[in-house]
Design an enzyme around this catalytic site. Structure first.
Site, PDB file in Angstrom:
ATOM      1  N   PHE A   1      14.003   4.138  10.386  1.00 17.76           N
ATOM      2  CA  PHE A   1      12.638   3.757  10.046  1.00 17.76           C
ATOM      3  C   PHE A   1      11.814   5.027   9.877  1.00 17.76           C
ATOM      4  O   PHE A   1      11.675   5.818  10.799  1.00 17.76           O
ATOM      5  CB  PHE A   1      12.040   2.863  11.133  1.00 17.76           C
ATOM      6  CG  PHE A   1      10.730   2.275  10.720  1.00 17.76           C
ATOM      7  CD1 PHE A   1      10.690   1.115   9.949  1.00 17.76           C
ATOM      8  CD2 PHE A   1       9.526   2.886  11.073  1.00 17.76           C
ATOM      9  CE1 PHE A   1       9.479   0.572   9.543  1.00 17.76           C
ATOM     10  CE2 PHE A   1       8.312   2.349  10.670  1.00 17.76           C
ATOM     11  CZ  PHE A   1       8.293   1.194   9.908  1.00 17.76           C
ATOM     12  N   VAL A   2      11.271   5.207   8.686  1.00 16.30           N
ATOM     13  CA  VAL A   2      10.526   6.435   8.402  1.00 16.30           C
ATOM     14  C   VAL A   2       9.036   6.140   8.224  1.00 16.30           C
ATOM     15  O   VAL A   2       8.648   5.014   7.890  1.00 16.30           O
ATOM     16  CB  VAL A   2      11.071   7.156   7.139  1.00 16.30           C
ATOM     17  CG1 VAL A   2      12.452   7.709   7.383  1.00 16.30           C
ATOM     18  CG2 VAL A   2      11.070   6.230   5.926  1.00 16.30           C
TER      19      VAL A   2
ATOM     20  N   ARG B   1       0.112   6.925   7.755  1.00 19.66           N
ATOM     21  CA  ARG B   1       0.155   7.039   6.288  1.00 19.66           C
ATOM     22  C   ARG B   1      -0.334   8.415   5.837  1.00 19.66           C
ATOM     23  O   ARG B   1       0.042   8.908   4.782  1.00 19.66           O
ATOM     24  CB  ARG B   1      -0.719   5.960   5.632  1.00 19.66           C
ATOM     25  CG  ARG B   1      -0.211   4.543   5.794  1.00 19.66           C
ATOM     26  CD  ARG B   1      -0.960   3.611   4.856  1.00 19.66           C
ATOM     27  NE  ARG B   1      -0.843   2.211   5.230  1.00 19.66           N
ATOM     28  CZ  ARG B   1       0.147   1.411   4.860  1.00 19.66           C
ATOM     29  NH1 ARG B   1       1.113   1.878   4.105  1.00 19.66           N
ATOM     30  NH2 ARG B   1       0.185   0.152   5.229  1.00 19.66           N
TER      31      ARG B   1
ATOM     32  N   GLU C   1       7.632   2.506  -6.232  1.00 21.69           N
ATOM     33  CA  GLU C   1       7.794   1.998  -4.862  1.00 21.69           C
ATOM     34  C   GLU C   1       7.906   3.161  -3.878  1.00 21.69           C
ATOM     35  O   GLU C   1       8.414   4.229  -4.225  1.00 21.69           O
ATOM     36  CB  GLU C   1       9.075   1.160  -4.771  1.00 21.69           C
ATOM     37  CG  GLU C   1       8.877  -0.337  -4.717  1.00 21.69           C
ATOM     38  CD  GLU C   1       8.285  -0.842  -3.404  1.00 21.69           C
ATOM     39  OE1 GLU C   1       7.553  -0.099  -2.719  1.00 21.69           O
ATOM     40  OE2 GLU C   1       8.558  -2.002  -3.063  1.00 21.69           O
TER      41      GLU C   1
ATOM     42  N   ASP D   1       3.741   3.512   6.716  1.00 24.31           N
ATOM     43  CA  ASP D   1       3.038   3.314   7.989  1.00 24.31           C
ATOM     44  C   ASP D   1       3.932   2.778   9.104  1.00 24.31           C
ATOM     45  O   ASP D   1       5.031   2.290   8.878  1.00 24.31           O
ATOM     46  CB  ASP D   1       1.886   2.327   7.797  1.00 24.31           C
ATOM     47  CG  ASP D   1       2.381   0.891   7.723  1.00 24.31           C
ATOM     48  OD1 ASP D   1       3.307   0.623   6.937  1.00 24.31           O
ATOM     49  OD2 ASP D   1       1.858   0.044   8.469  1.00 24.31           O
TER      50      ASP D   1
ATOM     51  N   LYS E   1      17.274   3.580   0.895  1.00 26.40           N
ATOM     52  CA  LYS E   1      18.234   3.436   2.004  1.00 26.40           C
ATOM     53  C   LYS E   1      19.356   2.515   1.523  1.00 26.40           C
ATOM     54  O   LYS E   1      19.387   1.338   1.872  1.00 26.40           O
ATOM     55  CB  LYS E   1      17.541   2.806   3.225  1.00 26.40           C
ATOM     56  CG  LYS E   1      16.519   3.683   3.896  1.00 26.40           C
ATOM     57  CD  LYS E   1      16.144   3.157   5.283  1.00 26.40           C
ATOM     58  CE  LYS E   1      14.870   2.401   5.252  1.00 26.40           C
ATOM     59  NZ  LYS E   1      14.353   2.018   6.591  1.00 26.40           N
TER      60      LYS E   1
ATOM     61  N   LYS F   1       0.801  -1.197   0.000  1.00 25.21           N
ATOM     62  CA  LYS F   1       0.000   0.000   0.000  1.00 25.21           C
ATOM     63  C   LYS F   1       0.846   1.265   0.000  1.00 25.21           C
ATOM     64  O   LYS F   1       0.369   2.340  -0.341  1.00 25.21           O
ATOM     65  CB  LYS F   1      -0.849   0.045   1.290  1.00 25.21           C
ATOM     66  CG  LYS F   1      -1.870  -1.003   1.452  1.00 25.21           C
ATOM     67  CD  LYS F   1      -2.683  -0.726   2.729  1.00 25.21           C
ATOM     68  CE  LYS F   1      -2.853  -1.956   3.525  1.00 25.21           C
ATOM     69  NZ  LYS F   1      -3.554  -1.713   4.796  1.00 25.21           N
ATOM     70  N   GLY F   2       2.081   1.154   0.420  1.00 22.03           N
ATOM     71  CA  GLY F   2       2.884   2.333   0.757  1.00 22.03           C
ATOM     72  C   GLY F   2       3.045   3.372  -0.336  1.00 22.03           C
ATOM     73  O   GLY F   2       3.286   4.543  -0.045  1.00 22.03           O
TER      74      GLY F   2
HETATM   75  P1  5GP Z   1      12.855  -4.308   1.618  1.00 23.71           P
HETATM   76  O1  5GP Z   1      12.371  -5.609   1.049  1.00 23.71           O
HETATM   77  O2  5GP Z   1      13.550  -3.433   0.586  1.00 23.71           O
HETATM   78  O3  5GP Z   1      13.697  -4.508   2.845  1.00 23.71           O
HETATM   79  O4  5GP Z   1      11.606  -3.503   2.168  1.00 23.71           O
HETATM   80  C1  5GP Z   1      10.518  -3.260   1.377  1.00 23.71           C
HETATM   81  C2  5GP Z   1       9.328  -2.784   2.159  1.00 23.71           C
HETATM   82  O5  5GP Z   1       9.562  -2.691   3.579  1.00 23.71           O
HETATM   83  C3  5GP Z   1       8.936  -1.392   1.733  1.00 23.71           C
HETATM   84  O6  5GP Z   1       8.181  -1.402   0.537  1.00 23.71           O
HETATM   85  C4  5GP Z   1       8.171  -0.913   2.936  1.00 23.71           C
HETATM   86  O7  5GP Z   1       6.849  -1.370   2.870  1.00 23.71           O
HETATM   87  C5  5GP Z   1       8.895  -1.570   4.100  1.00 23.71           C
HETATM   88  N1  5GP Z   1       9.864  -0.634   4.677  1.00 23.71           N
HETATM   89  C6  5GP Z   1      11.200  -0.646   4.535  1.00 23.71           C
HETATM   90  N2  5GP Z   1      11.785   0.367   5.202  1.00 23.71           N
HETATM   91  C7  5GP Z   1      10.761   1.063   5.777  1.00 23.71           C
HETATM   92  C8  5GP Z   1      10.715   2.247   6.584  1.00 23.71           C
HETATM   93  O8  5GP Z   1      11.700   2.909   6.927  1.00 23.71           O
HETATM   94  N3  5GP Z   1       9.465   2.646   6.977  1.00 23.71           N
HETATM   95  C9  5GP Z   1       8.326   1.981   6.626  1.00 23.71           C
HETATM   96  N4  5GP Z   1       7.162   2.471   7.084  1.00 23.71           N
HETATM   97  N5  5GP Z   1       8.341   0.870   5.869  1.00 23.71           N
HETATM   98  C10 5GP Z   1       9.557   0.419   5.436  1.00 23.71           C
END
Ligand code: 5GP
Length: 172
Positions: free
Chosen positions: A149-150, A162, A96, A156, A128, A41-42
Protein backbone atom coordinates in the site's frame (compact mmCIF):
# COMPACT_ATOMS: atom_id res chain seq x y z
CA UNK A 1 0.49 12.60 12.72
CA UNK A 2 2.23 9.28 12.21
CA UNK A 3 5.95 9.00 11.40
CA UNK A 4 7.28 9.85 7.93
CA UNK A 5 6.77 7.10 5.35
CA UNK A 6 9.71 5.38 3.77
CA UNK A 7 10.59 6.46 0.21
CA UNK A 8 9.74 4.01 -2.57
CA UNK A 9 10.09 6.36 -5.58
CA UNK A 10 11.68 9.75 -5.00
CA UNK A 11 10.80 13.08 -6.64
CA UNK A 12 13.64 12.95 -9.15
CA UNK A 13 12.68 9.51 -10.45
CA UNK A 14 9.02 10.52 -10.73
CA UNK A 15 9.90 13.67 -12.69
CA UNK A 16 12.30 11.83 -15.02
CA UNK A 17 9.79 9.08 -15.79
CA UNK A 18 7.00 11.58 -16.45
CA UNK A 19 9.19 13.39 -18.97
CA UNK A 20 9.68 10.05 -20.77
CA UNK A 21 5.97 9.24 -20.59
CA UNK A 22 5.11 12.60 -22.16
CA UNK A 23 7.34 11.79 -25.12
CA UNK A 24 6.02 8.21 -25.44
CA UNK A 25 2.45 9.49 -25.42
CA UNK A 26 3.04 12.22 -28.01
CA UNK A 27 4.82 9.70 -30.27
CA UNK A 28 1.67 7.54 -30.31
CA UNK A 29 -0.77 10.37 -31.12
CA UNK A 30 1.32 12.28 -33.64
CA UNK A 31 0.02 15.83 -33.92
CA UNK A 32 -3.54 14.96 -32.93
CA UNK A 33 -5.34 16.29 -29.84
CA UNK A 34 -5.16 14.09 -26.75
CA UNK A 35 -7.95 14.45 -24.21
CA UNK A 36 -6.44 13.48 -20.85
CA UNK A 37 -9.12 12.32 -18.43
CA UNK A 38 -7.78 12.31 -14.87
CA UNK A 39 -9.48 10.02 -12.39
CA UNK A 40 -10.15 11.89 -9.16
CA UNK A 41 -8.83 12.32 -6.70
CA UNK A 42 -5.60 10.36 -6.70
CA UNK A 43 -4.38 11.35 -10.17
CA UNK A 44 -4.50 15.13 -9.75
CA UNK A 45 -0.76 15.69 -9.17
CA UNK A 46 0.29 13.15 -11.80
CA UNK A 47 -2.14 14.71 -14.28
CA UNK A 48 -0.78 18.21 -13.64
CA UNK A 49 2.81 17.11 -14.19
CA UNK A 50 2.09 14.75 -17.09
CA UNK A 51 0.17 17.18 -19.32
CA UNK A 52 3.06 19.64 -19.12
CA UNK A 53 5.32 16.98 -20.61
CA UNK A 54 3.02 16.12 -23.52
CA UNK A 55 3.83 18.66 -26.20
CA UNK A 56 1.22 19.83 -28.68
CA UNK A 57 -2.58 19.83 -28.46
CA UNK A 58 -3.92 18.51 -25.15
CA UNK A 59 -7.30 18.92 -23.47
CA UNK A 60 -8.09 18.06 -19.86
CA UNK A 61 -11.10 16.57 -18.16
CA UNK A 62 -11.72 14.83 -14.87
CA UNK A 63 -13.85 11.88 -13.93
CA UNK A 64 -14.75 11.35 -10.30
CA UNK A 65 -15.41 7.80 -9.19
CA UNK A 66 -16.16 6.33 -5.78
CA UNK A 67 -16.65 2.81 -4.55
CA UNK A 68 -20.13 2.08 -3.39
CA UNK A 69 -20.24 2.17 0.39
CA UNK A 70 -19.36 -1.08 2.09
CA UNK A 71 -17.47 -2.43 -0.89
CA UNK A 72 -13.72 -2.73 -1.22
CA UNK A 73 -12.13 -3.17 -4.63
CA UNK A 74 -15.18 -4.98 -5.95
CA UNK A 75 -15.17 -2.75 -8.99
CA UNK A 76 -18.68 -1.60 -8.13
CA UNK A 77 -18.15 2.12 -8.52
CA UNK A 78 -20.31 5.14 -9.23
CA UNK A 79 -19.51 8.31 -11.11
CA UNK A 80 -19.35 11.30 -8.77
CA UNK A 81 -18.23 13.81 -11.38
CA UNK A 82 -18.57 13.50 -15.15
CA UNK A 83 -16.10 14.97 -17.61
CA UNK A 84 -18.20 17.96 -18.76
CA UNK A 85 -16.24 17.80 -21.99
CA UNK A 86 -17.35 16.24 -25.25
CA UNK A 87 -15.27 13.09 -25.57
CA UNK A 88 -16.99 11.73 -28.66
CA UNK A 89 -14.73 11.64 -31.74
CA UNK A 90 -11.66 12.37 -29.59
CA UNK A 91 -8.58 10.42 -28.57
CA UNK A 92 -9.10 9.80 -24.85
CA UNK A 93 -6.24 8.99 -22.49
CA UNK A 94 -7.36 7.89 -19.03
CA UNK A 95 -4.85 9.13 -16.43
CA UNK A 96 -4.84 6.95 -13.31
CA UNK A 97 -2.74 7.10 -10.16
CA UNK A 98 -2.50 3.35 -9.61
CA UNK A 99 -3.89 0.12 -10.96
CA UNK A 100 -4.27 -2.51 -8.27
CA UNK A 101 -6.92 -5.23 -8.82
CA UNK A 102 -7.87 -3.49 -12.06
CA UNK A 103 -11.58 -3.60 -11.20
CA UNK A 104 -12.04 0.19 -11.03
CA UNK A 105 -10.24 0.75 -14.31
CA UNK A 106 -12.21 -2.04 -15.95
CA UNK A 107 -15.44 -0.28 -14.94
CA UNK A 108 -14.20 3.12 -16.16
CA UNK A 109 -13.12 1.66 -19.50
CA UNK A 110 -16.49 0.02 -19.97
CA UNK A 111 -18.30 3.32 -19.31
CA UNK A 112 -16.03 5.35 -21.60
CA UNK A 113 -16.11 2.58 -24.18
CA UNK A 114 -19.84 3.22 -24.66
CA UNK A 115 -19.06 6.70 -26.02
CA UNK A 116 -18.03 7.02 -29.63
CA UNK A 117 -14.34 7.77 -29.10
CA UNK A 118 -11.60 7.88 -31.70
CA UNK A 119 -9.42 5.86 -29.34
CA UNK A 120 -9.21 4.93 -25.67
CA UNK A 121 -5.93 4.33 -23.87
CA UNK A 122 -4.68 4.33 -20.29
CA UNK A 123 -1.68 5.89 -18.58
CA UNK A 124 -1.06 4.89 -14.95
CA UNK A 125 1.73 6.21 -12.79
CA UNK A 126 1.88 3.03 -10.72
CA UNK A 127 1.00 -0.56 -11.49
CA UNK A 128 0.75 -3.51 -9.12
CA UNK A 129 0.39 -6.32 -11.69
CA UNK A 130 0.61 -9.10 -9.12
CA UNK A 131 -2.66 -7.92 -7.51
CA UNK A 132 -4.78 -8.11 -10.67
CA UNK A 133 -8.25 -9.66 -10.42
CA UNK A 134 -9.25 -8.77 -13.94
CA UNK A 135 -7.23 -8.28 -17.09
CA UNK A 136 -6.93 -4.63 -18.10
CA UNK A 137 -4.58 -3.19 -20.67
CA UNK A 138 -2.49 -0.29 -19.36
CA UNK A 139 -0.84 1.33 -22.39
CA UNK A 140 1.61 3.57 -20.52
CA UNK A 141 3.00 2.62 -17.09
CA UNK A 142 5.20 4.85 -14.95
CA UNK A 143 6.47 2.26 -12.50
CA UNK A 144 5.65 -1.35 -11.69
CA UNK A 145 5.66 -1.70 -7.92
CA UNK A 146 5.35 -4.56 -5.41
CA UNK A 147 1.94 -5.34 -3.86
CA UNK A 148 2.30 -2.85 -1.00
CA UNK A 149 0.00 0.00 0.00
CA UNK A 150 1.62 3.22 -1.16
CA UNK A 151 0.91 6.85 -0.37
CA UNK A 152 2.05 10.27 -1.49
CA UNK A 153 2.16 12.19 -4.77
CA UNK A 154 -1.65 12.34 -4.80
CA UNK A 155 -2.33 8.98 -3.18
CA UNK A 156 -3.87 9.03 0.27
CA UNK A 157 -4.32 7.14 3.48
CA UNK A 158 -7.55 8.38 5.06
CA UNK A 159 -7.19 11.56 2.96
CA UNK A 160 -3.73 12.31 4.41
CA UNK A 161 -0.36 12.17 2.65
CA UNK A 162 -1.54 13.33 -0.79
CA UNK A 163 0.85 16.29 -0.44
CA UNK A 164 3.92 14.09 0.04
CA UNK A 165 6.22 14.90 -2.93
CA UNK A 166 7.34 11.27 -3.31
CA UNK A 167 5.69 7.83 -3.39
CA UNK A 168 6.21 6.12 -0.08
CA UNK A 169 5.25 3.14 2.01
CA UNK A 170 3.79 3.74 5.41
CA UNK A 171 4.85 1.03 7.83
CA UNK A 172 3.27 2.60 10.90
P1 5GP B 1 -8.35 -1.26 -8.05
O1 5GP B 1 -9.79 -1.15 -8.46
O2 5GP B 1 -7.40 -1.36 -9.24
O3 5GP B 1 -8.12 -2.36 -7.05
O4 5GP B 1 -7.96 0.05 -7.24
C1 5GP B 1 -8.18 1.29 -7.76
C2 5GP B 1 -8.06 2.38 -6.73
O5 5GP B 1 -7.75 1.90 -5.41
C3 5GP B 1 -6.94 3.32 -7.09
O6 5GP B 1 -7.32 4.26 -8.07
C4 5GP B 1 -6.62 3.93 -5.75
O7 5GP B 1 -7.50 4.99 -5.49
C5 5GP B 1 -6.87 2.79 -4.77
N1 5GP B 1 -5.61 2.12 -4.46
C6 5GP B 1 -5.18 0.93 -4.91
N2 5GP B 1 -3.96 0.61 -4.43
C7 5GP B 1 -3.60 1.66 -3.64
C8 5GP B 1 -2.42 1.95 -2.88
O8 5GP B 1 -1.44 1.22 -2.79
N3 5GP B 1 -2.43 3.15 -2.21
C9 5GP B 1 -3.48 4.03 -2.27
N4 5GP B 1 -3.36 5.16 -1.56
N5 5GP B 1 -4.59 3.78 -2.98
C10 5GP B 1 -4.65 2.61 -3.68
Amino acid sequence: MPDQPRVLIDEERIAARITELGKEIRAVYGDETVVCVGILKGSFLFMADLIRKIEGPVQCAFLGVASYEGTKSTGVVRITHDTRLKLEEHHVLVVEDIVDTGLTLDYILRILGQRKLKSLRVCALLDKPSRRKTEVLVDFVGFEIPPEFVIGYGLDLDEYWRNLPYVGIYDG
